[in-house]
Design a protein around this motif. Structure first.
Motif, mmCIF file in Angstrom:
data_model
loop_
_atom_site.group_PDB
_atom_site.id
_atom_site.type_symbol
_atom_site.label_atom_id
_atom_site.label_comp_id
_atom_site.label_asym_id
_atom_site.label_seq_id
_atom_site.Cartn_x
_atom_site.Cartn_y
_atom_site.Cartn_z
ATOM 1 N N HIS A 94 0.833 -1.209 0.000
ATOM 2 C CA HIS A 94 0.000 0.000 0.000
ATOM 3 C C HIS A 94 0.864 1.254 0.000
ATOM 4 O O HIS A 94 1.992 1.249 0.491
ATOM 5 N N GLY A 95 0.289 2.328 -0.540
ATOM 6 C CA GLY A 95 1.019 3.603 -0.595
ATOM 7 C C GLY A 95 1.414 3.892 -2.030
ATOM 8 O O GLY A 95 1.547 2.983 -2.854
ATOM 9 N N ARG A 96 1.632 5.186 -2.310
ATOM 10 C CA ARG A 96 1.789 5.603 -3.707
ATOM 11 C C ARG A 96 3.008 5.008 -4.406
ATOM 12 O O ARG A 96 2.921 4.481 -5.506
ATOM 13 N N LEU A 97 4.156 5.070 -3.751
ATOM 14 C CA LEU A 97 5.377 4.585 -4.406
ATOM 15 C C LEU A 97 5.407 3.067 -4.489
ATOM 16 O O LEU A 97 5.764 2.488 -5.520
ATOM 17 N N LYS A 98 5.033 2.440 -3.384
ATOM 18 C CA LYS A 98 5.057 0.973 -3.370
ATOM 19 C C LYS A 98 4.092 0.395 -4.401
ATOM 20 O O LYS A 98 4.347 -0.654 -4.983
ATOM 21 N N VAL A 133 -6.579 5.092 0.239
ATOM 22 C CA VAL A 133 -6.891 6.201 -0.670
ATOM 23 C C VAL A 133 -5.635 6.576 -1.472
ATOM 24 O O VAL A 133 -5.689 6.773 -2.693
ATOM 25 N N ASP A 134 -4.484 6.641 -0.798
ATOM 26 C CA ASP A 134 -3.216 6.916 -1.514
ATOM 27 C C ASP A 134 -2.955 5.844 -2.570
ATOM 28 O O ASP A 134 -2.504 6.137 -3.684
ATOM 29 N N THR A 135 -3.214 4.601 -2.196
ATOM 30 C CA THR A 135 -2.982 3.494 -3.127
ATOM 31 C C THR A 135 -3.908 3.636 -4.331
ATOM 32 O O THR A 135 -3.494 3.427 -5.480
ATOM 33 N N TRP A 136 -5.148 4.010 -4.044
ATOM 34 C CA TRP A 136 -6.123 4.212 -5.138
ATOM 35 C C TRP A 136 -5.657 5.324 -6.081
ATOM 36 O O TRP A 136 -5.746 5.206 -7.300
ATOM 37 N N ARG A 137 -5.115 6.413 -5.513
ATOM 38 C CA ARG A 137 -4.591 7.505 -6.367
ATOM 39 C C ARG A 137 -3.487 6.963 -7.284
ATOM 40 O O ARG A 137 -3.378 7.341 -8.452
ATOM 41 N N ALA A 138 -2.655 6.082 -6.744
ATOM 42 C CA ALA A 138 -1.568 5.506 -7.558
ATOM 43 C C ALA A 138 -2.142 4.686 -8.713
ATOM 44 O O ALA A 138 -1.659 4.769 -9.852
ATOM 45 N N LEU A 139 -3.185 3.897 -8.421
ATOM 46 C CA LEU A 139 -3.784 3.075 -9.484
ATOM 47 C C LEU A 139 -4.365 3.970 -10.586
ATOM 48 O O LEU A 139 -4.271 3.650 -11.775
ATOM 49 N N ILE A 140 -4.954 5.098 -10.184
ATOM 50 C CA ILE A 140 -5.517 6.028 -11.183
ATOM 51 C C ILE A 140 -4.383 6.548 -12.089
ATOM 52 O O ILE A 140 -4.519 6.593 -13.321
ATOM 53 N N GLU A 141 -3.251 6.905 -11.476
ATOM 54 C CA GLU A 141 -2.104 7.397 -12.265
ATOM 55 C C GLU A 141 -1.593 6.320 -13.227
ATOM 56 O O GLU A 141 -1.322 6.575 -14.400
ATOM 57 N N LEU A 142 -1.464 5.096 -12.696
ATOM 58 C CA LEU A 142 -0.911 3.996 -13.502
ATOM 59 C C LEU A 142 -1.852 3.621 -14.644
ATOM 60 O O LEU A 142 -1.413 3.268 -15.741
ATOM 61 N N GLN A 143 -3.146 3.746 -14.381
ATOM 62 C CA GLN A 143 -4.116 3.519 -15.464
ATOM 63 C C GLN A 143 -3.926 4.595 -16.544
ATOM 64 O O GLN A 143 -3.931 4.308 -17.736
#
Ligand SMILES: NC(=O)c1ccc[n+]([C@@H]2O[C@H](COP(=O)([O-])OP(=O)(O)OC[C@H]3O[C@@H](n4cnc5c(N)ncnc54)[C@H](OP(=O)(O)O)[C@@H]3O)[C@@H](O)[C@H]2O)c1
Length: 282
Positions: A77-81, A114-124
């Motif tokens: 979990h978390g943006r970078l991970k 929520v941070d992890t979700w933001r990362a998934l949005i970026e990666l998508q």
């Protein structure tokens, strides 16, 4: 079925948890593809992404014809991970894009989903993921994700079977265009005093339609508008399960199955407390 981002996903797929050896995985994938499966549900924690990637490449179906799901594990979990976790899954599966990437568990006690979700949005947005979703998230957690980002998960993969029907969460999903995807649709196959697959009400309905109990369960789920990813290994089970869209349950059947719901029907972990990181210890 059409997801809320406009992409297509097969309604029934194959769950890939607890597959054994390399040869078993390849053999089951080959059987599954010839039986008509195109949706395959893996996860980083299942430890078989590499075998799944290799097995699917050997099946002779073009990449565009397959729909591969995998999931971000609790340690990531978390943006970078999250970015590193996705890269690892892509490498192991040998793919340029994951069709559906899910946050496996919310871990509310860490409050990073929520941070992890933001990362998934970026990666998508970078094209590394087709559709993004979550697993084992509650209504409150979904509301938080949506309010924080404006992006509604395409799928919430949850425990869902006749003894644990998740009516309220499924209704919430329908209102928000989220697909409920049922894990352990047969309650894991053999748990409880009377396993779900031996439930007398389901046996009676199966006899009425000249089909199997597994088909009754999968048809019940799909008529509710849910997706399902049963695990199966033999050709008999694989063919039975994928054949579950070939008949219809009537209103009386649906009402009878609804009566099997129980507040004690959960067989897996509770998402509000589940915090396991080391799968081998679970
Ligand atoms: N997101 C999550 O947190 C989460 C959690 C748990 C599971 N999952 C996913 O959901 C998938 C399915 O869940 P699950 O493996 O726990 O349980 P399940 O699909 O409810 O049950 C699997 C069991 O049912 C048997 N079975 C399959 N088809 C059958 C049929 N037609 N007739 C009789 N028995 C049949 C299988 O036997 P055979 O193998 O002998 O065919 C196996 O023992 C997993 O593989 C995984 O991909 C996700």
């Amino acid at each position: 079925m059409i997801l809320n981002d406009g992409r297509l996903m097969p309604q029934l797929g194959l769950g890939l948890m607890r597959f054994g050896s390399e040869s078993e995985t390849a053999a089951v994938l080959s059987r599954a593809v010839s039986a008509g499966y195109r949706l395959f549900d893996s996860a980083a924690v299942y430890g078989n992404e590499q075998l799944v990637g290799e097995g699917l490449r050997q099946c002779g179906v073009v990449r565009q014809g397959l729909f591969v799901t995998t999931k971000l594990w609790n340690t990531e979990h978390g943006r970078l991970k999250a970015r590193a976790a996705l890269t690892g899954s892509l490498d192991r599966l040998g793919l340029d894009q994951i069709d559906l990437y899910l946050i496996h568990w919310p871990l509310p006690m860490e409050d990073l989903y929520v941070d992890t979700w933001r990362a998934l949005i970026e990666l998508q947005g970078e094209g590394l993921i087709g559709s993004i979703g979550v697993s084992n998230h509650t209504q409150e957690q979904l509301v938080r994700l949506i309010e924080a980002t404006g992006v509604v998960p395409a799928v919430n993969q949850i425990e869902m079977h006749p003894r644990f029907q998740q009516h309220m969460l499924h209704e919430f999903h329908k209102q928000h265009g989220i697909v409920s995807q049922a894990w352990s649709p047969f309650g894991g196959g053999g748990t409880g005093e009377v396993p779900v697959l031996s439930e007398p009400v389901l046996i009676k309905i199966a006899a009425k339609h000249d089909c199997t109990v597994s088909q009754v369960i999968l048809r019940w789920l799909t008529q509710l508008g849910a997706s399902a990813i049963p695990k199966a290994t033999s050709m008999k089970h694989l063919a039975e399960n994928i054949g579950a869209l070939a008949f219809d349950l009537d209103h009386a059947d649906m009402v009878e199955i609804a009566s099997l719901d129980s507040e004690y029907g959960r067989t897996g972990p509770n998402p509000m407390t589940f915090a396991v990181k080391d799968w081998s210890a679970s």
